[in-house]
Design an enzyme around this catalytic site. Structure first.
Site, short mmCIF file in Angstrom:
data_model
loop_
_atom_site.label_atom_id
_atom_site.label_comp_id
_atom_site.label_asym_id
_atom_site.label_seq_id
_atom_site.Cartn_x
_atom_site.Cartn_y
_atom_site.Cartn_z
N THR A 1 0.82 -1.20 0.00
CA THR A 1 0.00 0.00 0.00
C THR A 1 0.86 1.25 0.00
O THR A 1 0.46 2.30 -0.50
CB THR A 1 -0.95 0.00 1.23
OG1 THR A 1 -1.61 -1.26 1.30
CG2 THR A 1 -1.98 1.10 1.13
N TYR B 1 6.24 -12.52 2.98
CA TYR B 1 4.97 -12.24 2.31
C TYR B 1 4.76 -13.25 1.19
O TYR B 1 5.47 -13.26 0.19
CB TYR B 1 5.00 -10.82 1.74
CG TYR B 1 3.65 -10.26 1.34
CD1 TYR B 1 2.45 -10.97 1.51
CD2 TYR B 1 3.56 -8.98 0.82
CE1 TYR B 1 1.24 -10.44 1.15
CE2 TYR B 1 2.33 -8.43 0.45
CZ TYR B 1 1.18 -9.15 0.62
OH TYR B 1 -0.03 -8.61 0.27
N LYS C 1 3.00 -13.84 6.06
CA LYS C 1 1.81 -13.06 5.72
C LYS C 1 1.26 -13.62 4.42
O LYS C 1 1.99 -13.74 3.43
CB LYS C 1 2.17 -11.58 5.54
CG LYS C 1 0.98 -10.72 5.15
CD LYS C 1 1.43 -9.31 4.79
CE LYS C 1 0.22 -8.48 4.35
NZ LYS C 1 0.60 -7.21 3.73
#
Length: 307
Positions: free
Chosen positions: A46, A133, A158
């Site tokens: 983000t 991730y 994640k």
């Protein structure tokens, strides 16, 4: 560093002449901290990690550490090729970050075993705790997830894939491995608009999740999180129907809206976060108007629930 709860993934503001706007970033961070997330994940997806120069990245991480001032941990994104990921990890460490989110390796696809080697290569260059991730070309299998336990500063995974069955297999493999770190190892729900999948992930033992909505509608995001934790289905169902489902439908209209639409929402909240950088596209005016209506509808539903 096993994180629990609601996780903030702040945006990176840019000026109209394409500079990182640290003044707006500080204001954005203070608003995020006021919402009481468990941690700040800066310069991640983000936060447009891939669009930042190393100097900008250092400014962003250093600023976040200064603003957080020990109130909550700051986790910095890092990634690219293996050597680039090492370089970003080193910058994050000297900037005072408390941990790293290791994004998928640049472009190259490999095997789960190859991914573990990539993680090891980066982990050997830093003492910071690393969360891996999993998404795109970075996909683990149960054996690879267990192998990560042997890397002392790798502390969690994640998930950004959304395959709940596959994630259950990773969680189960780790938790039943008998490894000394099996219970302390963390799992995070990192899907775009993770509120949509929070119940499914909770059922397999993944309780922490990231919230992009926190960046522009923290009142809605925190109310939803509280309702999830208290098992208040009246609140979660209403907010899903009135806000999250329409928001996701709008987000899915254009690739890249998982970031661009969040920036548009932040602008609607009064933050001058500026444009996204290429190859992302800013949200179209008609979509921004629809987003404003969705936020208004979500807040009206929340007010009715609280009233």
């Amino acid at each position: 560093m096993r994180l629990h709860g609601l996780l903030s993934f702040p945006l990176t503001p840019f000026t109209e002449d394409d500079k990182v706007d640290l003044t707006v970033f500080v204001e954005h961070l203070e608003r995020q901290i006021a919402a009481q997330p468990t941690a700040l994940f800066v310069a991640c997806g983000t936060g447009e990690f891939t669009a930042l120069s190393t100097a900008e990245y250092e400014d962003v991480v250093t600023t976040a550490v200064r603003v957080a001032d020990g109130r909550l941990p700051v986790v910095a994104g890092c990634g690219g090729g293996p050597q680039a990921a090492r370089d970003f990890a080193s910058i994050a460490q000297r900037s005072g970050a408390n941990g790293l989110l290791l994004l998928p390796p640049y472009l190259v696809s490999s095997t789960p075993r190859g991914l573990v080697n990539h993680v090891r290569y980066v982990a050997e260059a830093t003492s910071l705790p690393i969360t891996v991730y999993q998404r795109a070309n970075a996909v683990l299998d149960p054996a690879a997830a267990v192998a990560l336990l042997d890397l002392p500063n790798v502390v969690g995974i994640k998930d950004g894939r959304g395959d709940v069955d596959a994630m259950l297999r990773l969680v189960t493999a780790v938790r039943t491995s008998g490894h000394p770190r099996a219970e302390s190892f963390g799992f995070l729900n990192g899907l775009p608009t993770a509120e949509m999948s929070v119940h499914a992930y909770e059922a397999i033992g993944v309780e922490s999740y990231s919230s992009a909505v926190l960046c522009f509608a923290p009142d809605i995001a925190t109310a939803f999180y509280r309702a999830v934790r208290s098992r208040d289905t009246a609140v979660t169902r209403t907010l899903l129907a009135e806000f999250y489902l329409p928001f996701v439908a709008l987000r899915d209209k254009v690739p890249g809206y998982a970031v661009a639409l969040v920036k548009a929402g932040a602008k609607l909240s009064g933050l001058a976060v500026g444009p996204v950088r290429p190859p992302l596209l800013d949200a179209a005016p008609e979509d921004v108007r629809e987003l404003a209506a969705i936020i208004e509808r979500g807040r009206a539903a929340l007010a009715a629930l609280e009233g």
